[in-house]
Design a protein around this motif. Structure first.
Motif, PDB file in Angstrom:
ATOM      1  N   LEU A   2       1.786  22.959   6.986  1.00 36.93           N
ATOM      2  CA  LEU A   2       1.646  21.800   7.880  1.00 36.93           C
ATOM      3  C   LEU A   2       1.382  22.215   9.332  1.00 36.93           C
ATOM      4  O   LEU A   2       0.444  21.717   9.952  1.00 36.93           O
ATOM      5  CB  LEU A   2       2.887  20.911   7.784  1.00 36.93           C
ATOM      6  N   PRO A   3       2.166  23.135   9.877  1.00 40.01           N
ATOM      7  CA  PRO A   3       1.872  23.559  11.258  1.00 40.01           C
ATOM      8  C   PRO A   3       0.447  24.088  11.422  1.00 40.01           C
ATOM      9  O   PRO A   3      -0.225  23.759  12.408  1.00 40.01           O
ATOM     10  CB  PRO A   3       2.902  24.680  11.496  1.00 40.01           C
ATOM     11  N   ILE A   4      -0.020  24.900  10.454  1.00 44.26           N
ATOM     12  CA  ILE A   4      -1.383  25.436  10.568  1.00 44.26           C
ATOM     13  C   ILE A   4      -2.398  24.287  10.546  1.00 44.26           C
ATOM     14  O   ILE A   4      -3.350  24.262  11.329  1.00 44.26           O
ATOM     15  CB  ILE A   4      -1.675  26.456   9.456  1.00 44.26           C
ATOM     16  N   ALA A   5      -2.169  23.338   9.649  1.00 47.02           N
ATOM     17  CA  ALA A   5      -3.101  22.212   9.528  1.00 47.02           C
ATOM     18  C   ALA A   5      -3.135  21.400  10.829  1.00 47.02           C
ATOM     19  O   ALA A   5      -4.210  21.058  11.342  1.00 47.02           O
ATOM     20  CB  ALA A   5      -2.689  21.322   8.358  1.00 47.02           C
ATOM     21  N   ILE A   6      -1.941  21.125  11.369  1.00 51.60           N
ATOM     22  CA  ILE A   6      -1.881  20.331  12.607  1.00 51.60           C
ATOM     23  C   ILE A   6      -2.547  21.084  13.755  1.00 51.60           C
ATOM     24  O   ILE A   6      -3.350  20.534  14.518  1.00 51.60           O
ATOM     25  CB  ILE A   6      -0.408  19.993  12.947  1.00 51.60           C
ATOM     26  N   ALA A   7      -2.249  22.390  13.810  1.00 45.81           N
ATOM     27  CA  ALA A   7      -2.841  23.198  14.874  1.00 45.81           C
ATOM     28  C   ALA A   7      -4.349  23.232  14.759  1.00 45.81           C
ATOM     29  O   ALA A   7      -5.078  23.116  15.763  1.00 45.81           O
ATOM     30  CB  ALA A   7      -2.271  24.618  14.809  1.00 45.81           C
ATOM     31  N   THR A  38      -5.878  20.383   2.448  1.00 46.61           N
ATOM     32  CA  THR A  38      -5.267  19.166   1.911  1.00 46.61           C
ATOM     33  C   THR A  38      -4.276  18.582   2.903  1.00 46.61           C
ATOM     34  O   THR A  38      -4.245  17.367   3.143  1.00 46.61           O
ATOM     35  CB  THR A  38      -4.538  19.467   0.579  1.00 46.61           C
ATOM     36  N   ALA A  39      -3.459  19.475   3.494  1.00 44.51           N
ATOM     37  CA  ALA A  39      -2.467  19.012   4.466  1.00 44.51           C
ATOM     38  C   ALA A  39      -3.161  18.357   5.661  1.00 44.51           C
ATOM     39  O   ALA A  39      -2.698  17.342   6.184  1.00 44.51           O
ATOM     40  CB  ALA A  39      -1.600  20.177   4.923  1.00 44.51           C
ATOM     41  N   ALA A  40      -4.281  18.946   6.098  1.00 39.92           N
ATOM     42  CA  ALA A  40      -5.001  18.394   7.242  1.00 39.92           C
ATOM     43  C   ALA A  40      -5.549  17.014   6.920  1.00 39.92           C
ATOM     44  O   ALA A  40      -5.608  16.136   7.771  1.00 39.92           O
ATOM     45  CB  ALA A  40      -6.142  19.339   7.644  1.00 39.92           C
ATOM     46  N   ARG A  41      -5.929  16.807   5.651  1.00 41.04           N
ATOM     47  CA  ARG A  41      -6.502  15.517   5.273  1.00 41.04           C
ATOM     48  C   ARG A  41      -5.429  14.499   4.941  1.00 41.04           C
ATOM     49  O   ARG A  41      -5.481  13.358   5.365  1.00 41.04           O
ATOM     50  CB  ARG A  41      -7.463  15.685   4.094  1.00 41.04           C
ATOM     51  N   GLY A  73       9.554   9.130   7.138  1.00 39.63           N
ATOM     52  CA  GLY A  73       9.091   8.146   8.115  1.00 39.63           C
ATOM     53  C   GLY A  73       8.514   8.867   9.325  1.00 39.63           C
ATOM     54  O   GLY A  73       8.190  10.054   9.271  1.00 39.63           O
ATOM     55  N   ALA A  74       8.404   8.159  10.391  1.00 33.93           N
ATOM     56  CA  ALA A  74       7.846   8.757  11.604  1.00 33.93           C
ATOM     57  C   ALA A  74       8.912   9.473  12.424  1.00 33.93           C
ATOM     58  O   ALA A  74       8.604  10.164  13.379  1.00 33.93           O
ATOM     59  CB  ALA A  74       7.177   7.682  12.435  1.00 33.93           C
ATOM     60  N   PRO A 133      -1.725  14.581  14.571  1.00 27.80           N
ATOM     61  CA  PRO A 133      -2.623  13.440  14.691  1.00 27.80           C
ATOM     62  C   PRO A 133      -2.004  12.211  14.033  1.00 27.80           C
ATOM     63  O   PRO A 133      -1.091  12.332  13.201  1.00 27.80           O
ATOM     64  CB  PRO A 133      -3.878  13.890  13.967  1.00 27.80           C
ATOM     65  N   ALA A 134      -2.508  11.071  14.387  1.00 26.31           N
ATOM     66  CA  ALA A 134      -1.905   9.807  13.952  1.00 26.31           C
ATOM     67  C   ALA A 134      -1.819   9.709  12.425  1.00 26.31           C
ATOM     68  O   ALA A 134      -0.817   9.261  11.878  1.00 26.31           O
ATOM     69  CB  ALA A 134      -2.717   8.640  14.502  1.00 26.31           C
ATOM     70  N   HIS A 135      -2.887  10.159  11.738  1.00 25.56           N
ATOM     71  CA  HIS A 135      -2.880   9.940  10.277  1.00 25.56           C
ATOM     72  C   HIS A 135      -1.864  10.824   9.562  1.00 25.56           C
ATOM     73  O   HIS A 135      -1.538  10.608   8.395  1.00 25.56           O
ATOM     74  CB  HIS A 135      -4.284  10.142   9.687  1.00 25.56           C
ATOM     75  N   LEU A 136      -1.351  11.844  10.236  1.00 24.68           N
ATOM     76  CA  LEU A 136      -0.304  12.660   9.619  1.00 24.68           C
ATOM     77  C   LEU A 136       1.075  12.234  10.096  1.00 24.68           C
ATOM     78  O   LEU A 136       2.060  12.369   9.374  1.00 24.68           O
ATOM     79  CB  LEU A 136      -0.513  14.133   9.944  1.00 24.68           C
ATOM     80  N   ALA A 137       1.141  11.710  11.326  1.00 26.37           N
ATOM     81  CA  ALA A 137       2.451  11.388  11.896  1.00 26.37           C
ATOM     82  C   ALA A 137       3.074  10.167  11.226  1.00 26.37           C
ATOM     83  O   ALA A 137       4.287  10.110  11.049  1.00 26.37           O
ATOM     84  CB  ALA A 137       2.316  11.151  13.399  1.00 26.37           C
TER      85      ALA A 137
END
Lengths: 89, 921
Positions: free
Chosen positions: B292-297, B62-65, A51-52, B228-232
């Motif tokens: 994931l951290p790299i993608a978010i960064a 992929t993680a970024a998308r 979840g979030a 970003p919102a689409h990952l959170a």
């Protein structure tokens, strides 16, 4: 003999009578592992966790996935060592 | 910004370093100093060829998308590895015992060493893997261009970079990947270099991750806060696509040619698996830890840039050239190791399953039998070149956007082999026809719904067909087959292809009937842990050892071939020379050759020399299914226990016999002493009278002395008879064999007994056969027997009708003499007893008989090769002498009989079963 066989069967010479039983138990546990992995990674359980929410600033989903992952690795490693010992004999 | 020439120098230096490692490891291995080369950790690291440039760079993309979606690619293999005890362990064991050289070889070998299946899986693998090789080339050129873009120097065109890299990879692979002709031996040089690259790529990704998390950001919380919102906010993770990806990667970890190569073919020790099963998932977990951290960064700091290159661009943009360079080397390692192993695996498959059969057919038609070893190595090297060329060409032709999807398309191609593989390991009823049908159907659907549409109308399938279906039929739309919509193309393809694949595989397997070789292989595979190492040969074949050696040297080379034969000869217990061409040796040789040329080609080659052969009974037992095997086992157990029972019965019988003999011996001894005692007593009594009575008249004295002489004579006769009997029984008597007329024998007997007969008032009549019967025998001894019979008849014939009939003749049993009286006869239950010593049928004890006459008579007849039996009463007693035409050539072995510590006894003959018993147990 009984208590000795619980931990490392066969350490005191010939394999005790319960060695086969112990081996079967480990084998059964090894059979359960992939199903446990399936339940952890490919079931609604994952949806529930991802979840979030965050814990200590890290998404619970990430903690859940990597936590389960390392737990599975540890379980597989421990069982593999025991099953490997069984094979040696 | 990093200078272009620095990058090239570092890259070249790294390549030289890898060559050096490979060279060094290879040399070590050839000197026999394996050490860490065989360590389970090197094995684990070699498995990391699973993580290619696609996963190295693409996972972050992929993680970024789509967030977690990069994970199933690593979770699938983890699931398979947790179940290693049932799948991988079996796979590895089978591959070792069957000398499997590739995934195509495994499928071909299991389904009756089928050449067709080998070709099918090879084609599938080449089609699936070539684009994947192109993808690696692409990723390397792409990462080069990242550095070039920022630099002032002009970088060469990406086509040229890719060409250089392809050439370099070809040289490396040919140099270290085709060292030995045995395809299922480990390429130590390659493995060492790959293990090095595995460390580099993991360390590189971890370095980038740590740099991003703790240098660019202030720890993980900081990074995830920037999500970003689409990952959170991801609600559903486990989508059909998630399941599809997990399944695909789970099957890929065993089915991809390169994975099968490092996981199964090149493994040196089964025990390595127990380490790899936890260490490899750990490697995967670590390599995905910072994705994931790299993608978010990347999304946070470099919006709008290509997420697939965040691993490089993040450190570059921050000016961390060292980290960027390291990341570049990591990606380079990931790409090159994949290409090298894939090229080796594919070249083995192509040369073993396509080139070799073609070459064999051609060489056979031309009648040539040259050095196959050179052909094999040349074909492997050419295959490597051809595969890399194909990959390079694909790289040139394909649209750049199409490359991204290639990884999963490739996985989906090899997943078509998965059902046949699982069936091969666990289902004895799976047949080659079923496997071929399933793979073919899956392949067609894969091609139509996934591979061809990925060209977006540029290749074979037009854009219109992709949009509206073949011939405009909506049900045939590649991305919505039979109207199935709402899924992404990958899930859609996997659903339909697996449905068709599995149903055809199972259905056709159930409907078709496997060949004996196929059933045999099925048993070898499915029951691999229940088989002993030396499996019985399935077929009985014949070939000379010389021909087989010639074949082995053609493939393995002189040295290795001769070594193999010398080992086999030693195993057969021979000091030197060639081993015997037994069925099991031929089978063993075929397996050894399969390690070089694959099972189908090896089978073909050996069959050319030894013929197809016929299925042996042992082989049939092997292919009989489990129930039959159980039945057979219990049948054997039952037979065994019946045998034991029989043995016990015989032992009991022998014991009874021995007891009886013992009793007889005692009886005999007491009889003998009794018989000896009677005359001795009277001799002593009369001698005492003569001694103690002073006034014995001379007449009386003469009378007494007469008695003493008579008794002494009786005593002597008795001792003579005992001696005679014991000699006869031990076979130590020599006979005077000469032609004898039976009527002359009877005449002599009548002459000798006429006094006795007359005194008892007995008349004797003779019935003589005409013409005269003449046989070879001992005249005196036969006459002795007749005399004995006549005197017995006189004694026991009774007085009512004192008549004796002697008949001679010849019937089905041969020549005979019968002596019959007209007395009361012998009761049936006493018929054998009369031949026992000191037996008298009545108490009437006539002088001159010690009761040994009949036993002696019978022994004489036995020694002469005939017999003496009591016939049914007619109504008086009838004795029949059977007379062979000539005595047996070999007299009974005297030593053996004499050595036996058993007293002379008529039951001697019956004891012999105990002898037979000893030799049978």
């Amino acid at each position: 003999m009984q208590t000795g066989s619980r931990n490392r069967p066969g350490e005191d010479g010939a394999p005790p009578a319960s060695a086969t039983f112990e081996h079967r138990r480990r084998r059964d546990a090894a059979a359960v592992l992939p199903f446990a992995a399936l339940v952890l990674f490919v079931s609604p359980l994952l949806d529930l966790m991802a979840g979030a929410d965050t814990l200590f600033g890290i998404p619970v989903g990430v903690l859940y996935i990597f936590g389960s992952w390392f737990a599975l690795i540890a379980a597989t490693g421990l069982l593999a060592r025991r099953l490997g010992d069984d094979q040696e004999r | 910004m990093l200078a272009w020439d620095v990058l090239v120098t570092v890259c070249l230096g790294y390549v030289v370093f890898l060559f050096a490692i490979a060279f060094w490891a290879d040399r070590r291995a050839r000197q026999g100093r394996f050490g860490w080369l065989r360590s389970p950790y090197v094995y684990t690291l070699s498995l990391s060829v699973y993580c290619t440039a696609w996963t190295f760079f693409g996972a972050v993309g992929t993680a970024a998308r789509s967030g977690y979606e990069f994970l199933p690619i690593y979770l699938g293999p983890t699931i398979v590895f947790t179940g290693w005890y049932f799948l991988l362990r079996k796979l590895v064991r089978i591959a070792r015992t069957q000398r499997i050289t590739s995934i195509a070889d495994l499928i071909s070998s299991r389904y009756g060493k089928s050449p067709v299946l080998g070709v099918a899986v090879t084609l599938l693998a080449v089609l699936g893997s070539t684009p994947y090789i192109a993808l690696q080339l692409k990723s390397i050129t792409l990462s080069f261009s990242v550095f070039a873009n920022g630099g002032e120097d002009a970088a060469p065109a990406s086509e040229l970079t890719a060409l250089y890299i392809a050439i370099g990879l070809a040289i490396f692979t040919i140099l270290f990947g085709t060292r030995n002709v045995n395809a299922n031996e480990r390429h130590h040089g390659v493995v060492a270099a790959i293990a090095m690259e595995a460390i580099v790529k993991l360390a590189a990704l971890l370095a980038v991750g740590i740099f991003v998390t703790w240098v660019l950001f202030a720890g993980p919380q900081d990074v995830f806060a920037a999500s970003p919102a689409h990952l959170a906010a991801i609600d559903t993770v486990v989508t059909p696509r998630w399941v599809t990806l997990t399944f695909l990667s789970a099957s890929a970890i065993v089915c991809l040619p390169r994975m099968f190569q490092v996981l199964v073919v090149e493994q040196t020790d089964e025990r390595n698996l127990t380490t790899a099963v936890w260490a490899f998932p750990l490697y995967l977990a670590l390599i995905s830890l910072f994705v994931l951290p790299i993608a978010i960064a990347g999304l946070d700091r470099l919006p709008g840039e290509d997420p697939d290159l965040f691993v490089l661009t993040l450190p570059l943009s921050a000016g961390a050239n060292g980290v960027a360079l390291f990341a570049f080397l990591g990606g380079f390692s990931a790409a090159t190791s994949m290409v090298i192993v894939a090229a080796i695996a594919l070249s083995t498959m192509v040369s073993n399953h396509i080139v070799m059969p073609l070459w064999l057919g051609w060489a056979r038609s031309k009648g040539r039998a040259g050095d196959l070893r050179a052909v094999l190595l040349a074909s492997r090297r050419l295959s490597i070149l051809a595969i890399l060329t194909l990959g390079y060409l694909y790289f040139l032709v394909a649209a750049p956007e199409a490359l991204a999807a290639i990884g999963l398309i490739s996985f989906a191609a090899m997943a078509q082999v998965f059902p046949a593989l699982v069936g091969a390991l666990f289902w004895r009823g799976a047949t080659g026809t079923g496997a071929l049908a399933g793979i073919a159907a899956g392949f067609l659907i894969w091609g139509y719904t996934l591979a061809l549409p990925s060209f977006e109308g540029d290749f074979l399938l037009g854009a219109a067909t992709i949009e509206h279906g073949a011939f405009g039929i909506a049900a045939l739309r590649p991305h919505a087959l039979f109207g199935l919509e709402g899924f992404d193309p990958l899930t859609h393809t996997l659903f339909w292809s697996m449905l068709a694949n599995v149903s055809l595989f199972v259905g056709v397997s159930l409907a078709s009937r496997p060949q004996p070789l196929e059933q045999f292989q099925a048993a070898q595979f499915v029951d691999v842990f229940r088989q002993s190492e030396a499996a019985p040969a399935l077929v009985a074949r014949s070939a000379t050892s010389e021909d087989l050696l010639a074949l082995a040297t053609r493939i393995l080379g002189r040295e290795e071939g001769e070594e193999l034969f010398a080992r086999a000869a030693r195993a057969q217990g021979k000091r030197g020379g060639l081993p015997d061409p037994t069925d099991s040796f031929i089978e063993h040789l075929e397996r050894e050759l399969a390690g070089a040329v694959g099972s189908a080609s090896a089978h073909e080659l050996v069959s050319q020399i030894a013929g197809r052969g016929t299925v042996s009974v042992d082989g049939l037992m092997k292919i009989a299914d489990e129930t039959l095997q159980l039945i057979e086992t219990s049948r054997r157990l039952a037979a065994k226990s019946a045998e034991l029972e029989e043995t016990a019965r015989q032992l009991r019988h022998a014991n009874d016999q021995l007891k009886r003999i013992d009793a007889l011996k005692d009886a005999f001894l007491s009889q003998v002493s009794h018989e000896l005692r009677t005359p001795m007593t009277s001799i002593r009594a009369f001698a005492e009278i003569l001694e103690e009575t002073p006034d014995v008249s001379s007449e009386e004295a003469r009378h007494f002395l007469g008695i003493i002489r008579e008794e002494s004579q009786r005593l002597t006769r008795l001792l003579d008879e005992i001696l005679d009997l014991s000699f006869l029984e031990s076979g130590r008597v020599t006979f005077n064999i000469a032609p004898v007329r039976l009527s002359e024998v009877i005449d002599r007997a009548l002459f000798s007994t006429q006094g006795l007969a007359r005194s008892q008032g007995v008349t004797i009549e003779t019935i003589r056969e005409v013409p005269e019967i003449e046989i070879e025998t001992d005249f005196d001894r036969v006459a002795q027997v007749v005399i004995n019979l006549i005197s017995n008849a006189v004694k026991y014939g009774g007085s009512v009708d004192p008549r004796i009939t002697i008949r001679m003749g010849r019937d089905a049993d041969g020549a005979f003499i019968e002596v019959a009286d007209h007395g009361p006869g012998i009761p049936p239950d006493k018929r054998e007893e009369v031949f026992e010593k000191f037996t008298r049928l009545s108490e009437a004890n006539l002088a001159g008989s010690a009761g040994l006459g009949l036993p002696i008579a019978r022994e004489i007849m036995r020694n002469l090769g005939g017999g003496l039996r009591v016939m049914p009463n007619r109504p008086g007693a009838v004795f029949r002498m059977d007379l062979p035409d000539r005595p047996p050539a070999a007299a009974p072995a005297p030593q053996e009989k004499a050595a036996k510590d058993v007293p002379p006894s008529p039951v001697n003959e019956e004891v012999t079963p105990a002898h037979g018993l000893q030799s049978s147990t």
